[in-house]
Every structure is written in C-alpha cells, then in structure tokens.
Design a protein around this motif. Structure first.
Motif, PDB file in Angstrom:
ATOM      1  N   ASN A 135       0.801  -0.983   0.072  1.00 24.07           N
ATOM      2  CA  ASN A 135       0.195  -0.207   0.208  1.00 24.07           C
ATOM      3  C   ASN A 135       0.365   0.972   0.442  1.00 24.07           C
ATOM      4  O   ASN A 135       1.552   1.574   1.230  1.00 24.07           O
ATOM      5  CB  ASN A 135      -1.027  -0.114   1.868  1.00 24.07           C
ATOM      6  N   GLU A 136       1.042   1.829  -1.535  1.00 25.51           N
ATOM      7  CA  GLU A 136       2.114   2.706  -1.387  1.00 25.51           C
ATOM      8  C   GLU A 136       1.853   4.242  -0.697  1.00 25.51           C
ATOM      9  O   GLU A 136       2.785   4.747   0.214  1.00 25.51           O
ATOM     10  CB  GLU A 136       1.150   3.545  -3.062  1.00 25.51           C
ATOM     11  N   GLU A 137       0.477   4.930  -0.139  1.00 23.42           N
ATOM     12  CA  GLU A 137      -0.297   5.350   0.897  1.00 23.42           C
ATOM     13  C   GLU A 137       0.217   5.079   1.865  1.00 23.42           C
ATOM     14  O   GLU A 137       0.913   6.263   2.377  1.00 23.42           O
ATOM     15  CB  GLU A 137      -1.290   6.351   0.318  1.00 23.42           C
ATOM     16  N   GLU A 138      -0.261   4.504   2.854  1.00 26.43           N
ATOM     17  CA  GLU A 138       0.269   3.960   3.735  1.00 26.43           C
ATOM     18  C   GLU A 138       1.900   3.468   4.287  1.00 26.43           C
ATOM     19  O   GLU A 138       2.361   4.375   5.521  1.00 26.43           O
ATOM     20  CB  GLU A 138      -0.130   3.025   4.451  1.00 26.43           C
ATOM     21  N   SER A 139       2.552   2.926   2.675  1.00 23.69           N
ATOM     22  CA  SER A 139       4.095   2.764   3.355  1.00 23.69           C
ATOM     23  C   SER A 139       4.209   4.583   3.472  1.00 23.69           C
ATOM     24  O   SER A 139       5.805   4.885   4.259  1.00 23.69           O
ATOM     25  CB  SER A 139       4.742   2.229   2.447  1.00 23.69           C
ATOM     26  N   GLU A 140       4.031   5.409   2.604  1.00 20.20           N
ATOM     27  CA  GLU A 140       4.591   6.729   2.684  1.00 20.20           C
ATOM     28  C   GLU A 140       4.389   7.013   3.961  1.00 20.20           C
ATOM     29  O   GLU A 140       5.187   7.929   4.664  1.00 20.20           O
ATOM     30  CB  GLU A 140       3.970   7.336   1.578  1.00 20.20           C
ATOM     31  N   GLY A 141       2.963   7.416   4.432  1.00 23.50           N
ATOM     32  CA  GLY A 141       2.642   7.954   6.183  1.00 23.50           C
ATOM     33  C   GLY A 141       3.464   7.195   6.533  1.00 23.50           C
ATOM     34  O   GLY A 141       3.860   8.148   7.950  1.00 23.50           O
ATOM     35  N   ALA A 142       3.809   5.488   7.106  1.00 30.60           N
ATOM     36  CA  ALA A 142       4.731   5.495   8.307  1.00 30.60           C
ATOM     37  C   ALA A 142       6.062   5.541   7.942  1.00 30.60           C
ATOM     38  O   ALA A 142       6.659   5.829   9.184  1.00 30.60           O
ATOM     39  CB  ALA A 142       5.071   3.727   7.825  1.00 30.60           C
ATOM     40  N   ASP A 143       6.799   5.888   6.589  1.00 29.12           N
ATOM     41  CA  ASP A 143       8.051   6.367   6.046  1.00 29.12           C
ATOM     42  C   ASP A 143       8.222   7.879   6.867  1.00 29.12           C
ATOM     43  O   ASP A 143       9.031   7.993   8.093  1.00 29.12           O
ATOM     44  CB  ASP A 143       8.170   6.395   4.566  1.00 29.12           C
ATOM     45  N   ILE A 144       6.807   8.808   6.691  1.00 30.12           N
ATOM     46  CA  ILE A 144       7.442  10.233   7.211  1.00 30.12           C
ATOM     47  C   ILE A 144       7.406   9.893   8.465  1.00 30.12           C
ATOM     48  O   ILE A 144       7.910  10.479   9.235  1.00 30.12           O
ATOM     49  CB  ILE A 144       5.970  10.946   7.079  1.00 30.12           C
ATOM     50  N   ARG A 145       6.357   8.899   9.486  1.00 29.64           N
ATOM     51  CA  ARG A 145       6.154   9.263  10.849  1.00 29.64           C
ATOM     52  C   ARG A 145       7.441   8.353  11.272  1.00 29.64           C
ATOM     53  O   ARG A 145       8.545   8.830  12.702  1.00 29.64           O
ATOM     54  CB  ARG A 145       5.412   8.369  11.503  1.00 29.64           C
ATOM     55  N   PHE A 146       8.076   7.238  10.667  1.00 26.98           N
ATOM     56  CA  PHE A 146       9.404   6.967  11.086  1.00 26.98           C
ATOM     57  C   PHE A 146      10.459   7.333  11.465  1.00 26.98           C
ATOM     58  O   PHE A 146      10.605   7.676  12.611  1.00 26.98           O
ATOM     59  CB  PHE A 146       9.073   5.760   9.370  1.00 26.98           C
ATOM     60  N   HIS A 147      10.733   8.953  10.543  1.00 27.23           N
ATOM     61  CA  HIS A 147      11.131  10.166  10.867  1.00 27.23           C
ATOM     62  C   HIS A 147      11.140  10.896  11.892  1.00 27.23           C
ATOM     63  O   HIS A 147      12.393  10.972  12.680  1.00 27.23           O
ATOM     64  CB  HIS A 147      11.922  10.475   9.360  1.00 27.23           C
ATOM     65  N   LEU A 148      10.447  11.469  11.588  1.00 28.09           N
ATOM     66  CA  LEU A 148      10.106  12.015  13.552  1.00 28.09           C
ATOM     67  C   LEU A 148      10.068  11.566  14.075  1.00 28.09           C
ATOM     68  O   LEU A 148      10.273  12.500  15.131  1.00 28.09           O
ATOM     69  CB  LEU A 148       8.499  12.518  12.465  1.00 28.09           C
ATOM     70  N   GLU A 149      10.248   9.989  13.932  1.00 22.53           N
ATOM     71  CA  GLU A 149       9.662   9.551  15.358  1.00 22.53           C
ATOM     72  C   GLU A 149      11.071   9.309  15.808  1.00 22.53           C
ATOM     73  O   GLU A 149      11.663   9.301  17.446  1.00 22.53           O
ATOM     74  CB  GLU A 149       9.423   8.689  15.505  1.00 22.53           C
ATOM     75  N   ILE A 150      12.381   9.673  15.411  1.00 23.13           N
ATOM     76  CA  ILE A 150      13.965   9.428  15.125  1.00 23.13           C
ATOM     77  C   ILE A 150      13.949  10.781  16.505  1.00 23.13           C
ATOM     78  O   ILE A 150      15.041  10.738  16.647  1.00 23.13           O
ATOM     79  CB  ILE A 150      14.765   9.370  14.094  1.00 23.13           C
ATOM     80  N   ALA A 151      13.714  11.960  15.578  1.00 23.24           N
ATOM     81  CA  ALA A 151      13.518  13.224  15.968  1.00 23.24           C
ATOM     82  C   ALA A 151      13.027  13.104  17.552  1.00 23.24           C
ATOM     83  O   ALA A 151      13.584  13.796  18.138  1.00 23.24           O
ATOM     84  CB  ALA A 151      12.943  14.282  15.602  1.00 23.24           C
ATOM     85  N   LYS A 152      11.812  12.719  17.780  1.00 25.15           N
ATOM     86  CA  LYS A 152      11.170  12.540  19.098  1.00 25.15           C
ATOM     87  C   LYS A 152      12.518  11.508  19.947  1.00 25.15           C
ATOM     88  O   LYS A 152      12.807  11.986  21.021  1.00 25.15           O
ATOM     89  CB  LYS A 152      10.258  11.417  19.301  1.00 25.15           C
ATOM     90  N   ALA A 153      13.215  10.789  19.919  1.00 23.45           N
ATOM     91  CA  ALA A 153      14.012   9.657  20.040  1.00 23.45           C
ATOM     92  C   ALA A 153      15.595  10.499  20.823  1.00 23.45           C
ATOM     93  O   ALA A 153      16.198  10.414  21.567  1.00 23.45           O
ATOM     94  CB  ALA A 153      14.130   8.618  19.653  1.00 23.45           C
TER      95      ALA A 153
END
Length: 244
Positions: A135-153
């Motif tokens: 699912n391209e759309e869901e994958s892209e959304g998860a990708d963005i959350r991944f990078h933001l989560e690293i910032a939070k960490a």
C-alpha cells in the motif's frame, strides 16, 4: 573557443524523453494506460529491460504510476508545470541537504539518548511499514512517521521542532525520495524496509556514528540520483521525436 561536452545518451534515456513528451503533448492523458512493456519494446525496437528502466525513471520523476500486475498508467494529476522536484533541482537539493544534516544529528542523539519506549515506538512503525508493503499511501505515511519518531528519540526540543516545522516539505521530499530510492536500487519495498531496520538497529545499539552514517547515506544517495535524473531528463528532452 570552449565546447560543451556531449554525453552519449542511453537507450532508456531516449525512450524516457520520448514517452514524457507524449504525455506532455496530451497523446497520453492523465490516468490513461500506456502500452505494455512488450508493445513498447516492439515500437522502440529495444529490449524490454530498456523499457523497464525508462518507465522506472518516469515513475521516479512522478510522470507514471506502475501498478503491480496492472500495467503502467499516466499519473493523475501530472507534476505541476515548474513545480516538479526534478525541474527544480536546487529546491530538492536544498531540502535533501537540510534533511541530511538534521536527521543525522537526530539519529546520533537518538542512539545516545533513546529509551526503551523510543525503540518500541520505532519497532512499531517498522511493523506498520511491513504490513503496508503493498500500500503505497500507507507506506509513505509510515515512512514520514518513522523519521519524525527518530527526532523525538533525540530528546532535543529544537531538533524535534525543526523536523516538525519541515513536515509539509518532508512529505513531498520523502515521497520523491522513495521513488528515487526504488529507481536507484532497482529493488523491492522489502529492501527499503531493511534499510530502515538497520537504522533502528544502530540506534538501539547506541552506536551514534553508525546511526548517523546510515541515515545520512540513504539521503545522500537519493540526492545523487535526483541530480543524475535531472541531467538525464534535460538530455532526453532534446532527443528526436517519438514514433509511438
């Protein structure tokens, strides 16, 4: 007198330029289906691998959508005139440069400051990525959350703020980055997922240098491919007219 160096074009670049002009001229309207790889290979009198490489490049530039088992369709909508990241190389390069420096710093800090909860959150996003591979759309959304989560960490409020302030641009940049990554690697979504796992592994292991290197190299690779595609696209645009 100085002469400009002439770079011989690959067959895939010529094919890519001709198909792009057919789309721009309206021969193939947004949402319409292109001929099959076999049909295009016969029309251009080239091998199927040449056609696949050309279509992959067009997808990376946002001109077509390749659907697994369904064929290749013209993007709808098309990249906006003058707004394509590949027509604005400096814009993409600037975003990628900012991402590389900020995210490398975030990853390094995350490796030294991550908590068990931070790692669990990143692993949870990885699981979501795995579930959304098709699912391209869901994958892209998860990708963005991944990078933001690293910032939070990173537990650095300024780093988090900078990443959050870039969210809108990140959405555009990461979508382009994913297309470019697939074009550069000729690889599957599973391999991209593994690259994200490797970043998390370095963060969880507390290896600041490795975490920064892995995320920086990923972004740098995308930037290099973007520049190469932009040059190819410029050269392909000057090739002879298509015979489709």
């Amino acid at each position: 007198m100085a002469f400009e160096q002439i770079r011989p074009q690959k067959g895939s670049e010529i094919v890519m330029g001709q198909i792009k002009r057919q789309i721009e001229s309206g021969t193939y309207a947004p949402g319409s289906k292109l001929p099959t790889v076999i049909e295009l290979a016969a029309l251009f009198q080239v091998g199927r691998s040449t056609i696949r490489e050309a279509l992959s490049g067009l997808k990376a530039m946002g001109w077509v959508d390749i659907r697994h088992g369904g064929g290749t369709f013209v993007s709808n909508p098309l990249p906006a005139e003058g707004a394509s990241l590949f027509d604005q190389g400096e814009s993409l390069q600037e975003v990628q440069e900012v991402r590389r420096f900020i995210e490398a710093g975030c990853a390094s800090l995350a490796a030294s400051r991550r908590t068990a909860e931070d790692v669990a959150a990143l692993r949870d996003i990885l699981r979501r990525m795995e579930q959304a591979l098709d699912n391209e759309e869901e994958s892209e959304g998860a990708d963005i959350r991944f990078h933001l989560e690293i910032a939070k960490a990173s537990h650095n409020s300024l780093m988090i703020g900078m990443m959050e302030s870039l969210t809108e641009r990140l959405q555009v940049s990461m979508k382009a980055s994913r297309r470019l990554w697939f074009f550069a690697e000729r690889a599957s979504a599973e391999k991209l997922l593994q690259e994200h796992r490797d970043i998390v592994d370095a963060i969880e292991a507390g290896d600041e240098k490795l975490a920064a290197e892995r995320i920086s190299q990923h972004i740098l690779k995308v930037d290099q491919v973007a520049q190469k595609l932009a040059k190819n696209n410029a050269g392909a645009s000057s090739s002879s007219e298509p015979s489709l």
